[in-house]
Design a protein around this motif. Sequence first.
Motif, short mmCIF file in Angstrom:
data_model
loop_
_atom_site.label_atom_id
_atom_site.label_comp_id
_atom_site.label_asym_id
_atom_site.label_seq_id
_atom_site.Cartn_x
_atom_site.Cartn_y
_atom_site.Cartn_z
N ALA A 36 61.59 -30.78 59.77
CA ALA A 36 62.76 -30.43 58.92
C ALA A 36 62.96 -28.98 58.85
O ALA A 36 61.97 -28.18 59.14
N THR A 37 64.18 -28.46 58.84
CA THR A 37 64.49 -27.02 58.81
C THR A 37 64.76 -26.61 57.38
O THR A 37 64.86 -25.42 57.09
N ASN A 38 64.85 -27.40 56.44
CA ASN A 38 65.24 -27.21 55.01
C ASN A 38 64.12 -27.92 54.22
O ASN A 38 64.35 -29.32 53.82
N GLY A 39 62.84 -27.17 53.80
CA GLY A 39 62.03 -27.78 53.14
C GLY A 39 61.01 -28.39 54.05
O GLY A 39 60.93 -28.55 55.36
N TYR A 40 59.79 -29.07 53.58
CA TYR A 40 58.61 -29.62 54.18
C TYR A 40 59.24 -31.14 54.72
O TYR A 40 60.18 -31.78 54.04
N GLY A 41 58.54 -31.68 55.88
CA GLY A 41 58.84 -32.98 55.93
C GLY A 41 59.31 -32.93 57.56
O GLY A 41 59.31 -31.84 58.43
N TYR A 42 59.87 -34.45 58.10
CA TYR A 42 60.27 -34.46 59.41
C TYR A 42 61.37 -35.45 59.27
O TYR A 42 61.82 -36.01 58.40
N LEU A 43 62.21 -35.53 60.53
CA LEU A 43 63.26 -36.17 60.63
C LEU A 43 63.05 -37.04 62.16
O LEU A 43 62.06 -36.50 62.91
N CYS A 44 63.55 -38.12 62.53
CA CYS A 44 63.40 -38.88 63.84
C CYS A 44 64.83 -38.94 64.42
O CYS A 44 65.59 -38.66 63.95
N LYS A 45 64.91 -38.46 65.97
CA LYS A 45 65.95 -38.48 66.68
C LYS A 45 65.75 -39.35 67.71
O LYS A 45 64.68 -39.59 68.15
N CYS A 46 66.89 -39.50 68.18
CA CYS A 46 66.81 -40.42 69.39
C CYS A 46 66.72 -39.43 70.75
O CYS A 46 67.06 -38.23 70.55
N LYS A 47 66.02 -39.75 71.74
CA LYS A 47 65.97 -39.10 72.77
C LYS A 47 67.07 -38.80 73.58
O LYS A 47 68.12 -39.51 73.31
N ASP A 48 67.04 -37.86 74.64
CA ASP A 48 68.42 -37.34 75.24
C ASP A 48 68.69 -38.62 76.18
O ASP A 48 68.12 -39.26 76.65
N GLY A 49 69.86 -39.17 76.22
CA GLY A 49 70.58 -39.94 76.91
C GLY A 49 70.53 -41.32 75.94
O GLY A 49 71.11 -42.32 76.53
N PHE A 50 69.99 -41.25 74.65
CA PHE A 50 70.16 -42.31 73.67
C PHE A 50 70.63 -42.17 72.44
O PHE A 50 70.88 -40.79 72.20
N ASP A 51 71.11 -43.07 71.71
CA ASP A 51 71.71 -42.63 70.49
C ASP A 51 71.59 -44.06 69.52
O ASP A 51 71.50 -45.37 70.07
N GLY A 52 71.81 -43.84 68.50
CA GLY A 52 71.59 -45.03 67.31
C GLY A 52 70.88 -44.57 66.52
O GLY A 52 70.66 -43.09 65.65
N ASN A 53 69.99 -45.51 65.52
CA ASN A 53 69.33 -45.19 64.44
C ASN A 53 67.74 -45.26 64.75
O ASN A 53 67.34 -46.34 65.22
N PRO A 54 67.16 -43.95 64.93
CA PRO A 54 65.83 -44.04 65.24
C PRO A 54 64.79 -44.56 64.34
O PRO A 54 63.51 -44.80 64.56
N TYR A 55 65.17 -44.86 63.22
CA TYR A 55 64.51 -45.33 61.90
C TYR A 55 64.31 -46.72 62.02
O TYR A 55 63.31 -47.18 61.18
#
Length: 690
Positions: free
Chosen positions: A296-315
């Motif tokens: 995360a860029t604002n505060g502690y923690g992390y986010l999940c992202k889809c890899k390049d070429g993919f999209d949707g809900n990574p959670y």
Amino acid sequence: MPLHLRLATVAVVLSISWATAAADLRRPITLPGCPDKCGNISIPYPFGTKDGCYFDDTFSVTCNLSTTPPATLNDLLTLRGIGYYFGDQANPIGTRTNRSWWTVDLINVDVTRGEARVSMPFSSDCSLNESYHELNLNDMSLNFSTTFLFSATQNVLVGVGQSVRARVFGDMARNNYSAACNSLFDTPAVAQDGLCKGLGCCQAELAPGLVGIMPSMYYQSNSMWKTFPCTYSMVVDRSWYNFSLQDLYGYKVLDKRFPGGAPVVLDWAIRNGSCPAEGKPLPMACRSGNSLCVNATNGYGYLCKCKDGFDGNPYIPDGCQDIDECALRQEKPELRDSYPCNGICKNLIGGYDCNCKFGMKRDSNGTCTPVFPIPAMLLFEEKRKTKEFFIKNGGPILEKVNNIKIFKKDELKAIIEPCNVIGKGGFGEVYKGLLDNQLVAIKKSINVDRSQEKQFANEIIIQSRVIHKNIVKLIGCCLEVDVPMLVYEFVPQGSLHDILHNQSNNVSLSLGTRLNIAAGAAEGLSYMHSKTSTTILHGDIKPGNILLDDNFDPKISDFGISRLIAIDKSHTKCVIGDMCYMDPIYLQSGLLTKKSDVYSFGVVLLELLSRQKAAFGEDRTLVKAFLDCYREDKQVLELFDKEILADKDIGVLHKLAMLIVECLELNVDRRPEMTDVAERLHSLKRSHKN
């Protein structure tokens, strides 16, 4: 708990991404068996409305379909306070008379960016007289949640008012915080729509890490309270608010325009850990096989992202799906720069390939180069664009209309030259030239309202059917360019504004000539209002939009603001037109009616008889001076041009003054119809001749 806050009119979108929304709206966004919507608000995992449907309690959403809007974020509260102060005191002190806690409405969730938008009411300071100020202050706290922080990159402090010193108090990790901005002007003319740089509107950046905010204003006196009664302060999504001069006028205008308040962006993240080292297993929240972890860029923690070429809900399992870049290029032309391909696009899992088009071949560097000579390729591309523009601008419909001529681009090419420019402004340029042995004026705009593109053909048909001696005739148009060019009959003497106010060429105008101009313009407007199959409102009547031929016969021009309006659909989303001539009731309500044109015509008639420019400001100088003289029974005719003050015409001039007063009535029901105005002016014109 107090009543639910009402949501502002904000478009609710599932913000997983452009690609996901366009590629396949049926993709799951939450866990199996879990609701993915609350009313019309999408609820993607890790958020959820039922036990087992959210990642942890901090992502739980309360859904109550009996309220509007139906979704609220748990553990977030807004403290709303009402109070007052006296601005004429040396050091005003505010007094709060009521405080209450309110739940926070959810607007939307963006899984890709790790953002949630919620609504927050405006803080306002409204003067009810020279001394008494009514306060509405709002405080949003995230202290009960560990998941959310106010976004410093997406939000901004905004102050709106003639004289406002907006400020925001905040809380960041038990440290106090504040930011402020100032706005001040003496005359409204210096403020500009869309510009928030200290004239009517100001803004200030926010610091990261905020968990509480309270927008407010410094207490002050307000000598201009009758015209500008309210000032506002808000922390708001910086992409949402677009400053409008209309927001300065009237009591609690922003609250009326946006009853639910303004959207505020919250950054969220999984706050129970951080991303593992490269090569290590992903954290438990990143469930999709084609996902990755970012801190995360604002505060502690992390986010999940889809890899390049993919999209949707990574959670969610299998949430990240392949993007069909080739399909997106077809469906969303604005994404073609994101997925460039000058050849034939072929989708691949996790990417795409681009094969060369016909007439091109791939060189040793992998670049498609032409097989045929470049001039031939350019000619082919030019023909393709010409056809594309023609279809986009409604050519297939308009070429079937009998009374409109469709010109080819080459037919107008000789006229569209710098030496033929006769008018230039923010709208574009006007050219004069000879076309089919007829003098014409060609209007070439520099841009187009993309939201109105599909209505262009219908607008052209409407204009082509308005045939009247006092309305400029539309001859045809050219559709083979991105922004269509319009071809009008040429009106040689230019605009009434130029005739009245051009000091270098002062044209003498007798009362008879002015009566002829007024009666003809009124007849043209009357025709638009009452003698067409459907009412047409102009919306921007002013001397600049009244053209004169060689006999000083008037012709109404510029239908750029006009719309074919059914009587029950006359509300405009924003007020458009020249402030100097605008009906103050239209200015306040946004309701454009026939009587709005009547008011504007009254200002034009006053300017025509006085040969003084109308001005917009707190006092509307010319209009106010005229009405003050009339009400106080002073010599109102002294405001008229001395050139027409002949003793024999005093009776006619008094009747004209009375007509102006009726047109400028604030009570719209007491204003005359344009048919009545036209008949009275023609009668005065005839009596003056005799």
